[in-house]
Design an enzyme around this catalytic site. Structure first.
Site, PDB file in Angstrom:
ATOM      1  CB  THR A 221      52.635  37.522  16.717  1.00 16.81           C
ATOM      2  OG1 THR A 221      51.858  37.750  18.209  1.00 16.81           O
ATOM      3  CG2 THR A 221      52.892  38.730  16.033  1.00 16.81           C
ATOM      4  N   GLY A 222      52.665  34.202  16.997  1.00 18.55           N
ATOM      5  CA  GLY A 222      52.539  33.119  17.804  1.00 18.55           C
ATOM      6  C   GLY A 222      51.239  32.182  17.366  1.00 18.55           C
TER       7      GLY A 222
ATOM      8  CG  ASN B 126      53.920  28.528  15.792  1.00 13.61           C
ATOM      9  OD1 ASN B 126      53.723  28.695  16.915  1.00 13.61           O
ATOM     10  ND2 ASN B 126      55.001  28.577  15.291  1.00 13.61           N
TER      11      ASN B 126
ATOM     12  N   GLY C  79      49.326  26.909  21.049  1.00 18.17           N
ATOM     13  CA  GLY C  79      48.636  27.636  22.155  1.00 18.17           C
ATOM     14  C   GLY C  79      47.400  28.372  21.870  1.00 18.17           C
TER      15      GLY C  79
ATOM     16  CE1 TYR D 181      54.037  35.169  29.978  1.00 18.68           C
ATOM     17  CE2 TYR D 181      52.617  35.078  31.870  1.00 18.68           C
ATOM     18  CZ  TYR D 181      52.538  34.852  30.552  1.00 18.68           C
ATOM     19  OH  TYR D 181      51.565  34.657  29.882  1.00 18.68           O
TER      20      TYR D 181
END
Length: 327
Positions: free
Chosen positions: A33-34, A36, A38, A192
């Protein structure tokens, strides 16, 4: 590399983990996931170099296509797929998993890396499509619900792994179980950190429940340490590092690292046969930089009563029932 001498045994010693010489994983299917941007991008790039099929899960198809092109340019022959997934919209998770199976033909997952995350810098407080605080709802609740939906695909693999990417920022935080949504105490950095802490509690509690159910699936928790963009190699158009930014960040390299290095604990957690469920992995040097290593589970993460209460709240908030898949 010569094998060290052994006493009365002809078995070769297990070679040390080499971040630059990863084991082959041909035929395996990994979802990130993520993936794309970092750290997630570099997790996907490094995993794709093993011969595995890597599925990028993200909400922006254009960014996913850019990441796929970049990975293929750096890893000749890489098998990279993409599925649209929005962790901030729980109703989208079911269609995303169905697309994974029907459109991409995925019949099993050998690992999922729960990496995607959002970090808001400034007030005001925002909410997801489901009315949850945006960071807690995306980083933790979205992954919690997604994992429940992916369990049949994970259980179909011989020994799948769920790798949850936490954060070093969570080490100094504590959950407020009476204010998980930060309605009464919203401070972006604290919220966060707590959302990532919730993810880490989830990863460890999930493994306890999987073990109790005698599941073949294992759950591992990792964190990337300190990972900065200016110390990260360029991968245009996914990430572009200027010479000036690199030079200005050079002194920081004594303490932290780039996102390509921050990806390595997750990559090891997926690939290393010596990694076990319920473990925590992070960078070797002060938990901030260096090669990935196992580290003791942080004291507050070992509190199973907090983990169990968070689990119950997460099931209620997402409508996810893990009993059908973890026993």
């Amino acid at each position: 590399m010569p094998s060290p001498r052994t006493s009365g045994s002809s078995r070769a010693a297990t070679p040390p983990w080499d971040v630059h010489r990863l084991p082959r994983a041909d035929g395996s299917v990994f979802l990130v996931t993520g993936g794309n941007a970092g750290i997630g991008y570099f997790v996907a790039e490094q995993l794709s170099a093993t011969g595995a099929t890597v599925v990028l899960a993200g909400r922006n198809p254009a960014k996913a296509e850019a990441a796929r092109s970049s990975i293929r340019s750096h890893v000749p022959g890489a098998r990279v797929l993409a599925v649209r997934l929005d962790l901030a919209d729980l109703a989208s998770l079911g269609p995303a998993v169905r697309s994974l199976e029907a459109d991409l033909g995925v019949e099993r997952l050998d690992a999922v890396v729960l990496n995607a995350g959002v970090a808001l810098d400034d007030p005001p407080r925002e909410e997801t499509a489901d009315g949850h605080e945006f960071m807690f709802g995306t980083n933790h609740l979205g992954h919690f619900a997604l994992t429940g939906r992916l369990m049949p695909l994970l259980s179909a693999a011989p020994a799948a792994r769920i790798v949850t990417t936490g954060s070093f920022a969570a080490k100094s935080e504590r959950l407020d179980l009476d204010d998980l949504q930060s309605r009464h105490d919203y401070r972006p950095k604290r919220t966060y950190g707590r959302s990532k802490l919730a993810q880490m509690y989830f990863g460890l509690e999930l493994d306890r429940r999987l073990r109790a159910a005698r599941s073949t699936v294992a759950s591992v928790v990792v964190h990337p340490g300190g990972a900065l963009d200016p110390l990260t190699p360029s991968r245009p158009p996914v990430h572009v590092r200027t010479t000036g930014a690199r030079l200005r960040a050079a002194p920081a390299a004594l303490l932290v690292q780039g996102k390509h290095a921050g990806a390595r604990p997750a990559v090891r957690a997926v690939l290393d046969p010596g990694v076990r469920g319920g473990q925590l992995w992070g960078p070797r040097v002060f938990g901030l930089r260096g090669r990935p290593r196992r580290e003791p589970v942080w004291n507050h993460l070992a509190d199973t009563s907090v983990a169990a209460r968070l689990w119950d709240a997460s099931e209620d908030l997402t409508g996810t029932d893990f009993r059908t898949v973890t026993g």
